[in-house]
Design an enzyme around this catalytic site. Structure first.
Site, mmCIF file in Angstrom:
data_model
loop_
_atom_site.group_PDB
_atom_site.id
_atom_site.type_symbol
_atom_site.label_atom_id
_atom_site.label_comp_id
_atom_site.label_asym_id
_atom_site.label_seq_id
_atom_site.Cartn_x
_atom_site.Cartn_y
_atom_site.Cartn_z
ATOM 1 N N LYS A 41 37.999 44.891 37.222
ATOM 2 C CA LYS A 41 37.309 43.694 36.731
ATOM 3 C C LYS A 41 36.502 43.037 37.857
ATOM 4 O O LYS A 41 35.317 42.758 37.695
ATOM 5 C CB LYS A 41 38.327 42.677 36.168
ATOM 6 C CG LYS A 41 39.187 43.205 35.031
ATOM 7 C CD LYS A 41 40.138 42.153 34.492
ATOM 8 C CE LYS A 41 41.171 41.664 35.489
ATOM 9 N NZ LYS A 41 42.169 42.663 35.911
ATOM 10 N N ARG A 49 44.074 34.813 29.715
ATOM 11 C CA ARG A 49 45.114 35.804 29.981
ATOM 12 C C ARG A 49 46.310 35.621 29.073
ATOM 13 O O ARG A 49 47.274 36.369 29.176
ATOM 14 C CB ARG A 49 45.573 35.591 31.414
ATOM 15 C CG ARG A 49 45.500 36.808 32.267
ATOM 16 C CD ARG A 49 45.864 36.315 33.638
ATOM 17 N NE ARG A 49 46.176 37.342 34.528
ATOM 18 C CZ ARG A 49 45.349 37.763 35.478
ATOM 19 N NH1 ARG A 49 44.141 37.282 35.587
ATOM 20 N NH2 ARG A 49 45.753 38.672 36.301
ATOM 21 N N ARG A 87 43.738 48.859 47.915
ATOM 22 C CA ARG A 87 42.705 47.814 47.831
ATOM 23 C C ARG A 87 42.698 46.922 49.071
ATOM 24 O O ARG A 87 43.728 46.597 49.629
ATOM 25 C CB ARG A 87 42.956 46.937 46.605
ATOM 26 C CG ARG A 87 42.047 45.701 46.600
ATOM 27 C CD ARG A 87 41.944 45.045 45.277
ATOM 28 N NE ARG A 87 43.198 44.490 44.831
ATOM 29 C CZ ARG A 87 43.345 43.876 43.664
ATOM 30 N NH1 ARG A 87 42.303 43.757 42.855
ATOM 31 N NH2 ARG A 87 44.506 43.411 43.308
ATOM 32 N N ARG A 140 46.054 42.067 49.647
ATOM 33 C CA ARG A 140 46.672 40.975 48.893
ATOM 34 C C ARG A 140 48.185 41.103 48.907
ATOM 35 O O ARG A 140 48.715 42.205 48.803
ATOM 36 C CB ARG A 140 46.151 40.985 47.446
ATOM 37 C CG ARG A 140 44.988 40.045 47.233
ATOM 38 C CD ARG A 140 44.305 40.238 45.920
ATOM 39 N NE ARG A 140 45.175 40.147 44.752
ATOM 40 C CZ ARG A 140 44.723 40.196 43.490
ATOM 41 N NH1 ARG A 140 43.421 40.322 43.269
ATOM 42 N NH2 ARG A 140 45.548 40.110 42.480
ATOM 43 N N ARG A 181 53.382 42.878 37.515
ATOM 44 C CA ARG A 181 52.126 42.363 36.937
ATOM 45 C C ARG A 181 51.728 43.169 35.705
ATOM 46 O O ARG A 181 51.190 42.635 34.740
ATOM 47 C CB ARG A 181 51.012 42.395 37.992
ATOM 48 C CG ARG A 181 51.178 41.270 39.017
ATOM 49 C CD ARG A 181 50.456 41.548 40.305
ATOM 50 N NE ARG A 181 49.028 41.694 40.137
ATOM 51 C CZ ARG A 181 48.238 42.269 41.050
ATOM 52 N NH1 ARG A 181 48.747 42.756 42.153
ATOM 53 N NH2 ARG A 181 46.951 42.354 40.817
HETATM 54 P P1 AP5 Z 1 39.497 45.441 41.295
HETATM 55 O O1 AP5 Z 1 38.091 45.392 40.841
HETATM 56 O O2 AP5 Z 1 39.866 44.564 42.438
HETATM 57 O O3 AP5 Z 1 40.502 45.252 40.054
HETATM 58 P P2 AP5 Z 1 40.804 44.000 39.141
HETATM 59 O O4 AP5 Z 1 40.736 44.455 37.742
HETATM 60 O O5 AP5 Z 1 39.995 42.824 39.534
HETATM 61 O O6 AP5 Z 1 42.347 43.803 39.512
HETATM 62 P P3 AP5 Z 1 43.124 42.497 39.964
HETATM 63 O O7 AP5 Z 1 44.381 42.963 40.658
HETATM 64 O O8 AP5 Z 1 42.257 41.556 40.720
HETATM 65 O O9 AP5 Z 1 43.482 41.918 38.618
HETATM 66 P P4 AP5 Z 1 44.551 40.938 38.313
HETATM 67 O O10 AP5 Z 1 44.162 40.601 36.936
HETATM 68 O O11 AP5 Z 1 45.937 41.428 38.490
HETATM 69 O O12 AP5 Z 1 44.437 39.835 39.477
HETATM 70 P P5 AP5 Z 1 43.773 38.392 39.518
HETATM 71 O O13 AP5 Z 1 43.223 38.177 40.866
HETATM 72 O O14 AP5 Z 1 42.911 38.183 38.342
HETATM 73 O O15 AP5 Z 1 39.838 46.963 41.645
HETATM 74 C C1 AP5 Z 1 41.123 47.353 42.105
HETATM 75 C C2 AP5 Z 1 40.987 48.432 43.172
HETATM 76 O O16 AP5 Z 1 40.468 49.629 42.592
HETATM 77 C C3 AP5 Z 1 40.004 48.069 44.299
HETATM 78 O O17 AP5 Z 1 40.494 48.602 45.486
HETATM 79 C C4 AP5 Z 1 38.700 48.774 43.873
HETATM 80 O O18 AP5 Z 1 37.900 49.117 44.990
HETATM 81 C C5 AP5 Z 1 39.217 49.996 43.154
HETATM 82 N N1 AP5 Z 1 38.370 50.409 42.013
HETATM 83 C C6 AP5 Z 1 37.759 49.593 41.095
HETATM 84 N N2 AP5 Z 1 37.092 50.319 40.188
HETATM 85 C C7 AP5 Z 1 37.308 51.631 40.509
HETATM 86 C C8 AP5 Z 1 36.871 52.866 39.941
HETATM 87 N N3 AP5 Z 1 36.094 52.897 38.840
HETATM 88 N N4 AP5 Z 1 37.273 54.017 40.532
HETATM 89 C C9 AP5 Z 1 38.066 53.987 41.655
HETATM 90 N N5 AP5 Z 1 38.506 52.846 42.247
HETATM 91 C C10 AP5 Z 1 38.124 51.677 41.680
HETATM 92 O O19 AP5 Z 1 45.062 37.476 39.336
HETATM 93 C C11 AP5 Z 1 46.043 37.405 40.352
HETATM 94 C C12 AP5 Z 1 47.141 36.453 39.936
HETATM 95 O O20 AP5 Z 1 46.602 35.128 39.745
HETATM 96 C C13 AP5 Z 1 47.850 36.783 38.612
HETATM 97 O O21 AP5 Z 1 48.883 37.721 38.782
HETATM 98 C C14 AP5 Z 1 48.351 35.394 38.196
HETATM 99 O O22 AP5 Z 1 49.500 35.056 38.910
HETATM 100 C C15 AP5 Z 1 47.229 34.469 38.645
HETATM 101 N N6 AP5 Z 1 46.234 34.250 37.582
HETATM 102 C C16 AP5 Z 1 44.915 34.597 37.601
HETATM 103 N N7 AP5 Z 1 44.298 34.245 36.466
HETATM 104 C C17 AP5 Z 1 45.244 33.638 35.695
HETATM 105 C C18 AP5 Z 1 45.239 33.066 34.394
HETATM 106 N N8 AP5 Z 1 44.115 33.052 33.633
HETATM 107 N N9 AP5 Z 1 46.390 32.550 33.912
HETATM 108 C C19 AP5 Z 1 47.508 32.550 34.664
HETATM 109 N N10 AP5 Z 1 47.595 33.076 35.886
HETATM 110 C C20 AP5 Z 1 46.477 33.627 36.413
HETATM 111 MG MG MG Z 2 40.364 40.956 40.440
#
Ligand code: AP5
Ligand code: MG
Ligand code: ZN
Length: 215
Positions: A13, A88, A127, A160, A171
């Protein structure tokens, strides 16, 4: 254009959001990035959110919903935005709909990035993220030009705290239970599009653009 990016942790994402935001000239709003910034600045919100995030749990809806409503009310969101990691929970999705209805607006597309589970752990543990701008890299799949430094802003790349195997598994469980129901939610509103996130980053972006259309 108002877009929601859905998908499990590691779906890509954040990676796709960076390119979409540039191509379509809309702000990339990542609740995860906002929380992490608050944590690093030790703000009251950051202090409240930290334990949930480190444990791989969702931050409570009441802290998250108002934060996003405030953000969407800012001037730079007038022509649209890209929501990454929000909503979410069904409660967050309903709150967003209510907020948008009140402004006679609606989401254009909820874009689900689908990735098989077996790819996720390797993506997460390899990552590296930029502390300053939130850009994501991968030591194997998307390495930065200079090791440890962000290509776009020169910021320091870190791992992270929630990207260890145990927390990633937690997660994923949280995703299945609390976020996966949103797929049905947006499908029933005819807003769901799906893209195959197992392909290479550039190929996924190409497919995303053909769904969103040329601008
Ligand atoms: P990346 O693009 O970083 O993946 P992502 O989908 O953004 O994954 P996240 O871990 O950021 O998602 P998340 O939803 O768990 O975390 P968030 O920060 O939102 O890609 C991942 C890796 O793969 C990278 O190394 C990239 O280079 C590689 N990659 C990408 N595409 C690829 C491809 N096509 N091929 C190969 N490699 C690839 O949330 C974190 C925390 O915040 C949550 O756990 C929660 O505690 C809190 N939080 C955030 N939003 C909310 C909400 N709305 N409500 C409640 N809590 C929340
Ligand atoms: Mg992300
Ligand atoms: Zn950066």
């Amino acid at each position: 254009m108002k877009i929601i990016l859905l998908g499990p942790p590691g779906a890509g994402k954040g990676t796709q959001a960076k390119s979409i935001s540039v191509k379509y000239c809309i702000p990339h709003i990542s609740t995860g990035d906002i929380f992490r910034k608050n944590i690093s600045e030790k703000t009251p919100l950051g202090v409240k959110a930290k334990n949930y995030i480190d444990a791989g749990l969702l931050v409570p809806d009441e802290l998250t919903i108002d934060l996003v409503k405030d953000r969407l009310s800012k001037e730079d969101c007038k022509n649209g935005y890209l929501l990454d990691g929000f909503p979410r929970t069904v409660k967050q999705a309903e709150a967003l709909d209510e907020f948008l209805n009140g402004r006679q607006e609606s989401i254009d597309t909820a874009l689900l990035i689908e990735v098989p589970r077996e790819l996720i752990l390797e993506r997460m543990t390899g990552r590296r993220v930029c502390l300053a701008c939130g850009a994501s890299y991968h030591i194997k799949f998307n390495p930065p030009k200079n090791e440890g430094k962000c290509d776009s802003c020169g910021g320091e790349l870190i791992q992270r705290k929630d990207d260890n195997k145990e927390t990633v598994l937690d997660r994923l469980t949280v995703y299945d239970k609390q976020t996966q129901p949103l797929v049905k939610y947006y499908k029933s509103k005819n807003k769901l599009s799906i893209v195959d996130g197992a392909l290479a980053i550039d190929k996924v972006f190409e497919n995303v653009c053909s769904i969103l259309g040329e601008q």
